[in-house]
Structures are given as structure tokens and as C-alpha cells.
Design a protein around this motif. Sequence first.
Motif, short mmCIF file in Angstrom:
data_model
loop_
_atom_site.label_atom_id
_atom_site.label_comp_id
_atom_site.label_asym_id
_atom_site.label_seq_id
_atom_site.Cartn_x
_atom_site.Cartn_y
_atom_site.Cartn_z
N GLN A 199 -54.18 -7.19 56.74
CA GLN A 199 -54.49 -7.41 55.33
C GLN A 199 -55.30 -6.26 54.72
N GLN A 209 -54.09 -3.39 51.73
CA GLN A 209 -55.35 -3.11 50.77
C GLN A 209 -55.31 -1.65 50.50
N ARG A 255 -52.32 0.01 48.94
CA ARG A 255 -52.35 -0.19 47.22
C ARG A 255 -53.13 0.78 46.84
N TYR A 256 -54.45 1.34 47.38
CA TYR A 256 -55.25 2.56 46.91
C TYR A 256 -54.38 4.02 47.12
N ALA A 309 -59.45 -7.42 54.02
CA ALA A 309 -59.73 -6.75 52.54
C ALA A 309 -60.88 -6.23 52.18
N ILE A 316 -61.81 -2.36 50.91
CA ILE A 316 -62.17 -1.88 49.80
C ILE A 316 -63.66 -1.04 50.03
N HIS A 342 -62.36 2.45 51.11
CA HIS A 342 -61.81 3.20 50.06
C HIS A 342 -63.09 3.83 49.30
#
Length: 308
Positions: free
Chosen positions: A16, A20, A23-24, A287, A291, A294
Amino acid sequence: MVYDCIIVGGGIAGLQASIQLGRYGHRVLVVDKGRGRSTLCRSYHNILGWPEGVSGQELRRLGQMQASLLGAEFRTDEVIAAAKREDGFEVALAGGGGVLPARTLLAATGIMDRFPPLPGIEACLGSSIYVCPDCDGYEVKGKRTIVLGSGESGSGMALTLRYWTDRIVYVNHEKKAIGSGRLEQLKEKGIAYEEAEIAEVLADGDGSFRGLRLADGRMVEGERGFIAFGGNAVHSDWLTALGVERLENKHIVTDPRSKQTSVPGVWAAGDVGVHAEQVTIAMGEGAQAAIWIHKSLMKLAAKEPVHA
């Protein structure tokens, strides 16, 4: 190449997180040795969107495909150690792969339930023999259930399952001591107790549990099983050199908001953390950690010199 993040562990939390972070647009490597709790579970029944259940292997297949489409890389190997370096961290691989650098790390190495290598047991795990009463207690509702366990761990599981069924047998395979108070509780709750070595798990060809054959030749019939041997392995030793804070049982302590460990730049998600041992929570923590990884990477990028 210096990866933006190396995710150690390719189970549910790690996958997971890789989705995420992919996707960044970050450069992500997932290092996974290919065996863990999710590889053994043949059907999760408590996940939103899968009313008929889904196997851990299928979730892993789908997760790897999804993350790969987003640019994440995968490597089958085992991380045996991690160390700090000037621009982040490095991990050492067991399979002769040397050392790999990364700006950040995510520990998603999980735990592994301890159970003896009984003939027939793995064919039933996650489909008719379970490990977590919160995940799968519902599956034994009203059914004759055998707890395969050891000492106090097994007796505790048997008492917990009494919420779901009054047809329980606890087989203390390792014959470890149980306090007289706990034995009295088992008796009061109508839980049958056997202190006997298990020779074989009996099952149909599709992995449907049918009971046990004991070492003395007796058969114990059952419709469902639970294992509770205690002493589960928490896979966090590879972080020892970094000084990551852990509890006495080796679970990693994290910030509840960000899932960052006591070492800046190192995160943990899933069962390896101070933990709920739920697949859906592992997803959420993966996830959540991604975050905040990131955010950290964005701060690091802002400090890097701009080249003409």
C-alpha cells in the motif's frame, strides 16, 4: 541510484505504501523475501469490497502489479541490516546483493506466527485454521473449534473464542504449564482440555479442516481451528544498528500521526509496529506512512542545491 524510499517488506502495508509513493512519482524499491503472514492466508473475509474473501497471495499479486505500473521496483531478497549515511540510509542484503542507498526507509517486515511444522497445517491456514480472533472469530461461529496451542497462549485463545462458540477443544501440544486459575476458567466455560502432542492435521483436499490425529493415535474431530503457540517472531532486528526504539517484544514504536520511528527518516507500518494485526489497518498505516515520507522527501528536495 539512490532511491527516495526503500520499503523493506512486500506484504500488505509495504504494498500500500509503494502504491501511494508511486503515485507521487518517487523512486521506490520494495525488498521482500517472499514469505510472510499474507502469503499463508488463503482467504481474508473482513476486507471492504471482498465479501467472498480474498487470499493474501492475490492481494500481493494485485498490489505488486498496481505499484509496478506506477514505477515501483521489486527485489526478492532479505534485508539483514541498515545503517545511516550522509544523505540518508543504506541497507545490506542477504542474497549477495551488497548495499543499497535510500533517502528514507519504511519498515514493513511484519511478524510471523510461531507454529510447529505439523503435517497438513499450512494447507488449512487462513481458510479453516486461523490466527486472529478479531479477524476470523466470526468464521467459527457455532462450530466445533480446536485450538492448537501451547500453555497460557492457547488457553487464552480458547477463552477468547468462547464469545463465538461453546464447542471448543484446546490441545496443549507442547504441554507447557497452565495456571490452576486458568484451568478452572476453561472448565467453567465448558472448554475441553487435552494435554497431548499433535501428530497430524486432518483436512480435505481443498484445505477444509477436519480435526487432529494425536501422537497416541486418538482422533479429535473439529470443523475449524485456531493456532496460539506464543513467541511470534517480530521482524525488526535488522534495524538494531540504527537505534530505532522498540518495545521489549521487539515491536517498533512510532508516532501515531505520521508512523515515523524514533529515528528521523525511518518509518514503520503494519504488524511490525505497536500493532493491531489487522490487514485493513496495515493498509491504512502503509498509506499513512507514505504520505509523511512524501512530506519529508519534499523538504529534503527543497534543501538540495539547484543546478544550472
